[in-house]
Design an enzyme around this catalytic site. Structure first.
Site, PDB file in Angstrom:
ATOM      1  N   SER A   1       0.894  -1.168   0.017  1.00  0.00           N
ATOM      2  CA  SER A   1      -0.059   0.100   0.029  1.00  0.00           C
ATOM      3  C   SER A   1       0.927   1.168  -0.090  1.00  0.00           C
ATOM      4  CB  SER A   1      -0.965  -0.015   1.170  1.00  0.00           C
ATOM      5  OG  SER A   1      -0.126  -0.234   2.489  1.00  0.00           O
ATOM      6  N   CYS A   2       1.994   1.117  -0.588  1.00  0.00           N
ATOM      7  CA  CYS A   2       2.969   2.147  -0.346  1.00  0.00           C
ATOM      8  C   CYS A   2       2.864   3.276  -1.240  1.00  0.00           C
ATOM      9  CB  CYS A   2       4.550   1.934  -0.116  1.00  0.00           C
ATOM     10  SG  CYS A   2       5.140   1.170  -1.654  1.00  0.00           S
ATOM     11  N   GLY A   3       2.261   3.017  -2.276  1.00  0.00           N
ATOM     12  CA  GLY A   3       2.145   3.945  -3.450  1.00  0.00           C
ATOM     13  C   GLY A   3       3.520   4.058  -4.227  1.00  0.00           C
TER      14      GLY A   3
END
Length: 280
Positions: free
Chosen positions: A112-114
């Site tokens: 989910s870090c992008g």
């Protein structure tokens, strides 16, 4: 340490529409706050036990620790509650003089870090201390096929709860060096890495890491960071996990079920008889 890895809870069991009451065992899950030199670093949900290994392994995964000498001390923090009690859920790690702390939570390892895939791959290459590409280890398919049962036989808490992931570190002849359980598969691997760091066994050349569940990018990253040349999982890898394994020269095996498996990368470490190759 006043904690348990499995807790008893009364349940209503229904079988064929017939109700009964019984006591069930649930895998314990509690937060662990890891502090670095007194400063909060991260909080993870874990199964209590092997907490020092978990903290050390987390720092191995972050690229901050590479040997036992990099850690000065690990201790539970007394007075963690307003009443001054020790919850055994807060750890403080002191690094040895001259050892640099990791950057404030580098979350490039999470889904989910992008951060884009290319940046994630480059980040691992930048911080990895050892290369697994030239590790000469070779294993037979039969040895790999035996690992799930060997791992399962060592899961003592799973026998009571059925709710824990496991990770095991094995030699090419099937000897179990270390097995750890946790509600989080990443934590189970960190506990192995921390054990290795505290025992001064890094890098873990010539070993196989066997994990329950799937092979994520983060698990491949952890194997690379510890110098482990082979990762086997009972389920599927993600696309980025396979890309990282290929880029770093790690052998990645998935869908390990009985005598069947998929070797996604690093097939040169598998001792197979090419004369028996089946047509697609």
């Amino acid at each position: 340490m006043a904690t348990s890895r499995a807790l008893r809870r009364p349940v209503l069991k229904i079988r064929s529409a017939v109700p009964s009451r019984r006591i069930d065992h649930l895998a314990a899950e509690e937060p662990l706050e890891i502090r670095l030199d007194g400063t909060p670093l991260t909080v993870t949900m874990r199964t209590p036990g092997d907490d020092f290994d978990l903290a050390a392994g987390f720092l191995v995964s972050e690229g901050a620790v590479g040997s036992a000498g990099d850690i000065s001390s690990i201790r539970y923090c007394a007075g963690a509650t307003a009443e001054g009690l020790n919850t055994y859920n807060v750890l403080d790690v002191r690094l040895a003089p001259g050892v640099a702390a990791p950057a404030p939570r580098n979350f490039y390892t999470t889904s989910s870090c992008g951060v884009c895939g290319k940046a994630s791959l480059e980040a691992v290459s930048t911080v990895a201390r050892w290369s697994v590409r030239d590790d000469p280890m070779r294993v037979t398919p039969s040895l790999i096929s035996s690992l799930p049962d060997l791992l399962r036989s060592a899961q003592r808490v799973f026998d009571r709860t059925g709710g824990l992931h496991a990770a095991g570190l094995f030699t090419p002849d099937g000897t179990a060096l270390c097995v750890r359980e946790d509600v989080g598969r990443h934590n189970a691997v960190d506990k192995i890495l921390g054990w290795a760091a505290r025992e001064d066994r890094l890098p873990l050349s010539g070993t196989v890491l066997m994990v329950s569940g799937r092979a994520s990018f983060e698990l491949v990253q952890k194997a690379v960071m510890a110098g482990i040349p082979m990762l086997a999982a009972v389920s599927a890898p993600s696309s980025l996990a396979a890309e990282l394994a290929a880029a770093e020269g790690l052998t990645l095996i998935g869908f390990l079920r009985g005598e069947s498996m998929n070797v996604y990368t690093g097939e040169q470490r598998m001792e197979v008889d090419e004369r028996r190759r089946e047509s697609a």
